[in-house]
Design a protein around this motif. Structure first.
Motif, mmCIF file in Angstrom:
data_model
loop_
_atom_site.group_PDB
_atom_site.id
_atom_site.type_symbol
_atom_site.label_atom_id
_atom_site.label_comp_id
_atom_site.label_asym_id
_atom_site.label_seq_id
_atom_site.Cartn_x
_atom_site.Cartn_y
_atom_site.Cartn_z
ATOM 1 N N VAL A 156 0.797 -1.223 0.000
ATOM 2 C CA VAL A 156 0.000 0.000 0.000
ATOM 3 C C VAL A 156 0.831 1.274 0.000
ATOM 4 N N SER A 157 2.121 1.158 0.262
ATOM 5 C CA SER A 157 2.890 2.382 0.443
ATOM 6 C C SER A 157 4.372 2.128 0.226
ATOM 7 N N ARG A 158 5.077 3.177 -0.133
ATOM 8 C CA ARG A 158 6.531 3.072 -0.261
ATOM 9 C C ARG A 158 7.228 3.498 1.022
ATOM 10 N N ALA A 159 6.469 3.710 2.081
ATOM 11 C CA ALA A 159 7.052 4.292 3.286
ATOM 12 C C ALA A 159 7.947 3.325 4.054
ATOM 13 N N GLY A 160 7.882 2.027 3.708
ATOM 14 C CA GLY A 160 8.587 1.028 4.498
ATOM 15 C C GLY A 160 10.074 1.290 4.668
ATOM 16 N N ALA A 161 10.781 1.414 3.546
ATOM 17 C CA ALA A 161 12.227 1.560 3.630
ATOM 18 C C ALA A 161 12.641 2.844 4.349
ATOM 19 N N PRO A 162 12.094 4.009 3.971
ATOM 20 C CA PRO A 162 12.477 5.221 4.710
ATOM 21 C C PRO A 162 12.145 5.144 6.192
ATOM 22 N N THR A 163 11.012 4.518 6.516
ATOM 23 C CA THR A 163 10.649 4.381 7.929
ATOM 24 C C THR A 163 11.682 3.564 8.677
ATOM 25 N N HIS A 164 12.078 2.458 8.058
ATOM 26 C CA HIS A 164 13.052 1.588 8.698
ATOM 27 C C HIS A 164 14.373 2.322 8.917
ATOM 28 N N LEU A 165 14.796 3.066 7.901
ATOM 29 C CA LEU A 165 16.064 3.785 8.028
ATOM 30 C C LEU A 165 15.964 4.868 9.098
ATOM 31 N N ALA A 166 14.828 5.571 9.128
ATOM 32 C CA ALA A 166 14.648 6.603 10.153
ATOM 33 C C ALA A 166 14.710 5.969 11.537
ATOM 34 N N PHE A 167 14.114 4.795 11.662
ATOM 35 C CA PHE A 167 14.129 4.114 12.951
ATOM 36 C C PHE A 167 15.556 3.732 13.352
ATOM 37 N N LEU A 168 16.314 3.172 12.388
ATOM 38 C CA LEU A 168 17.705 2.801 12.696
ATOM 39 C C LEU A 168 18.503 4.032 13.109
ATOM 40 N N PHE A 169 18.236 5.145 12.437
ATOM 41 C CA PHE A 169 18.909 6.387 12.799
ATOM 42 C C PHE A 169 18.600 6.751 14.254
ATOM 43 N N LEU A 170 17.339 6.628 14.636
ATOM 44 C CA LEU A 170 16.973 6.940 16.019
ATOM 45 C C LEU A 170 17.680 6.008 17.000
ATOM 46 N N VAL A 171 17.800 4.740 16.622
ATOM 47 C CA VAL A 171 18.510 3.800 17.487
ATOM 48 C C VAL A 171 19.937 4.281 17.700
ATOM 49 N N VAL A 172 20.591 4.628 16.591
ATOM 50 C CA VAL A 172 21.991 5.066 16.675
ATOM 51 C C VAL A 172 22.104 6.329 17.535
ATOM 52 N N VAL A 173 21.212 7.289 17.289
ATOM 53 C CA VAL A 173 21.268 8.544 18.036
ATOM 54 C C VAL A 173 21.116 8.282 19.531
ATOM 55 N N ASN A 174 20.143 7.466 19.877
ATOM 56 C CA ASN A 174 19.929 7.174 21.295
ATOM 57 C C ASN A 174 21.126 6.476 21.915
ATOM 58 N N LEU A 175 21.690 5.528 21.189
ATOM 59 C CA LEU A 175 22.808 4.781 21.745
ATOM 60 C C LEU A 175 24.043 5.659 21.873
ATOM 61 N N VAL A 176 24.356 6.382 20.819
ATOM 62 C CA VAL A 176 25.567 7.206 20.853
ATOM 63 C C VAL A 176 25.463 8.242 21.974
ATOM 64 N N GLY A 177 24.303 8.903 22.031
ATOM 65 C CA GLY A 177 24.115 9.874 23.093
ATOM 66 C C GLY A 177 24.229 9.224 24.456
ATOM 67 N N GLY A 178 23.566 8.100 24.591
ATOM 68 C CA GLY A 178 23.576 7.386 25.860
ATOM 69 C C GLY A 178 24.970 6.931 26.261
ATOM 70 N N PHE A 179 25.708 6.385 25.284
ATOM 71 C CA PHE A 179 27.064 5.904 25.577
ATOM 72 C C PHE A 179 27.915 6.999 26.169
ATOM 73 N N GLN A 180 27.924 8.126 25.445
ATOM 74 C CA GLN A 180 28.910 9.140 25.789
ATOM 75 C C GLN A 180 28.558 9.802 27.101
ATOM 76 N N ALA A 181 27.266 9.950 27.333
ATOM 77 C CA ALA A 181 26.888 10.606 28.565
ATOM 78 C C ALA A 181 26.915 9.640 29.739
ATOM 79 N N MET A 182 26.523 8.425 29.499
ATOM 80 C CA MET A 182 26.235 7.578 30.640
ATOM 81 C C MET A 182 26.863 6.197 30.613
ATOM 82 N N GLY A 183 27.527 5.815 29.542
ATOM 83 C CA GLY A 183 28.142 4.500 29.533
ATOM 84 C C GLY A 183 27.333 3.487 28.762
ATOM 85 N N THR A 184 28.061 2.507 28.208
ATOM 86 C CA THR A 184 27.415 1.550 27.316
ATOM 87 C C THR A 184 26.383 0.696 28.023
#
Lengths: 291, 246
Positions: free
Chosen positions: A177-205
């Motif tokens: 029904v939509s082409r949104a799948g791939a961009p959505t998935h990539l946006a989600f992975l980006f959010l994962v990375v952002v949360n982890l990187v921010g979290g790591f540096q501020a608070m530890g792995t």
């Protein structure tokens, strides 16, 4: 009343570093709730650990270029994490490999590249040690980083919520029904990375990955819809952070691991008593119903 | 409202091996077409091609009056994660996607349509159940409810009645009849010749190549069925390149 004050309020009232730790960890919890829930539901629970390794070369380059600077290393880690997530996502979508296999190969390559880069400089500082901050030493910069990340995360998840849910539950239908799948998935992975990187540096792995996954996994035992799971995961994460800070303060324990142990306790309780698939349901069998 | 499909010397397959070989023909507007044939005959492959999930190895599919997005497709084994925490009403509601997209609200009218669709497949009372709590047949009813909401001019069904009891099958056949009455184009892969003879006016008998494509009684003549059964299922690993003129 006094005892309650001494136990729960006083540590935060008296020490600024405790207040900062509380604010920082609560911010982290807010962003971690939805991300952890979707990682769990997409069967990507171990991606957090893989990503921790994937960001190494980026952080190493940041370190080589400008020394021990939070900004440069965060940026480097962010770029490296996003490249790995992007490559893994593209490979999973266009080849035979599934996401776990393609992510596993890219993060290993990334880790090897990172270690090579660190050895180039000939420094004997363990970069992993350098990478991971401490929850009790959050400066303004780190707090702003954490708050921005959780704000970005909540807004972005709200924006991609519907396709993200559909991607998890019925990807074939979303594709039809939509082409949104791939961009959505990539946006989600980006959010994962952002949360982890921010979290790591501020608070530890340990803290970043732990706060991401443990509350989300616990929430699965209590809820039957995604929205409720996200709310429950945020609440469990926040409660674990507050409880961990208080306990570690009074008993003189290491803060990060104590927070994770608090989240771990929540997990064990959920595992045992959660109404949806908890262990108690297997052993305690009330009489069956009429219809 | 309706769409038609033209296959022009269509070859679909995997890894250069054809699963549907040089198929030409036409699904007309409002057709109710059954696709029959032995296992490995390319039936599901053909539906994937029509739905746009699979790109042709050669030849083409012309979708007349409909884009791939206007085609509702129910795969043989919908890759639904049944452990996903979601209620029946929410999953059925996603059939409204064409109208509401990623951001639009469902609204009161939408909710009424969802309710009506759930009632139409006999799942009233299941709205707030988790999808994982449904049985196989109820799951299939739920997917039909979602198809209802998709309101698509072309509907593809891949073995929709496998492992479904008689009553559910006849309920779902009624739905298909309703779609046919609304001049929608319906293409279904089926194994039960009785069902095909009784409910589907036209049949494509496929055994990698087209064996017959005709009114159902003519297509399912014994000699055609024999020819279809003689198909060799395995790919020839040493097959030469196909030289047949395009």
């Amino acid at each position: 009343m006094q005892a309650f004050y001494d136990l729960v309020i006083a540590p935060f009232a008296e020490f600024e570093f405790m207040r900062r730790a509380l604010v920082g960890s609560l911010a982290l919890s807010l962003g971690a709730g939805p991300i952890g829930v979707f990682l769990l539901l997409r069967r990507m629970s171990l991606v957090g650990d893989a990503m921790a390794h994937a960001i190494l070369p980026g952080a190493a380059i940041g370190y080589l270029v400008s020394g021990l600077s939070l900004g440069a290393m965060t940026l480097g880690g962010l770029v490296a994490g996003c490249v790995v997530a992007l490559l893994a996502g593209v490979v999973a979508r266009n080849t035979l490999l599934r996401e776990d296999a393609s992510l596993a190969s890219f993060y290993i390559i990334s880790l090897a590249a990172g270690v090579t880069l660190v050895s180039l400089k000939g420094s004997n500082i363990d970069l992993l040690q350098v990478l991971f901050g401490s929850v009790l030493a959050l400066d303004d910069q780190a707090l702003i980083l954490l708050a921005s990340i959780s704000t970005l995360t909540l807004l972005a998840v709200a924006a991609i919520y519907r396709p993200l849910v559909l991607e998890c539950v019925d990807p074939g239908f979303l594709r039809s029904v939509s082409r949104a799948g791939a961009p959505t998935h990539l946006a989600f992975l980006f959010l994962v990375v952002v949360n982890l990187v921010g979290g790591f540096q501020a608070m530890g792995t340990l803290l970043a990955v732990g706060v991401l996954m443990l509350p989300a996994i616990s929430a699965r035992f209590w809820c039957e819809t995604v929205g409720a799971m996200i709310a429950a995961a945020c609440l469990i994460a926040m409660a674990s952070c507050a409880a961990g800070l208080i306990v570690s303060y009074h008993l003189g324990l290491a803060t990060g691991p104590t927070i994770i142990l608090a989240a771990g306790s929540a997990y064990l309780v959920s595992l045992a008593f959660g109404p949806y698939g908890g262990l108690a349901r297997r052993f305690v069998r009330p009489r069956h119903l009429e219809a | 409202m309706t769409g038609a499909l033209h296959f022009r010397d269509l070859t679909l397959g995997y890894d250069r091996h054809p699963a549907v070989h040089h198929l030409s023909g036409e699904v007309r507007e409002g057709d109710l077409l059954a696709i029959c044939g032995p296992n490995g005959a390319g039936k599901s492959t053909l539906l994937k091609g029509i739905a746009g999930v699979l790109t042709p190895l050669s030849g083409a599919i012309d979708r007349i009056g409909c884009a791939p997005r206007d085609i509702a497709y129910l795969p043989q084994a919908a890759d639904i994660d049944r452990s996903f925490p979601m209620r029946v009403v929410d999953l059925v509601g996603m059939g409204l996607w064409r109208g509401i997209g990623a951001f639009g609200g469902i609204g009161r009218a939408g909710r009424a349509r969802i309710e009506a669709a759930i009632a139409a497949v006999g799942l009233s009372g299941f709205e707030d159940r988790a999808i994982g709590a449904l049985s196989g047949g109820q799951m299939q009813r739920m997917l039909f409810a979602r198809l209802l909401l998709q309101d698509a001019p072309v509907i593809l069904l891949d073995e929709p009645f496998t492992a479904i009891d008689e009553r559910t099958t006849s309920d779902l056949l009624d739905l298909i009849g309703r779609w046919h009455g609304e001049k929608r184009t319906v293409v279904a892969v089926l194994h039960d010749f009785e069902v095909v003879r009784r409910h589907f006016p036209r049949t494509l008998l496929l055994a990698r190549e087209q064996v017959a494509w005709d009114a159902t009684p003519a297509a399912l003549k014994p000699e055609n069925l024999l020819r279809a059964r003689a198909m060799v299922e395995a790919f020839d690993q040493q097959a030469n390149e196909c030289e047949r003129a395009a």
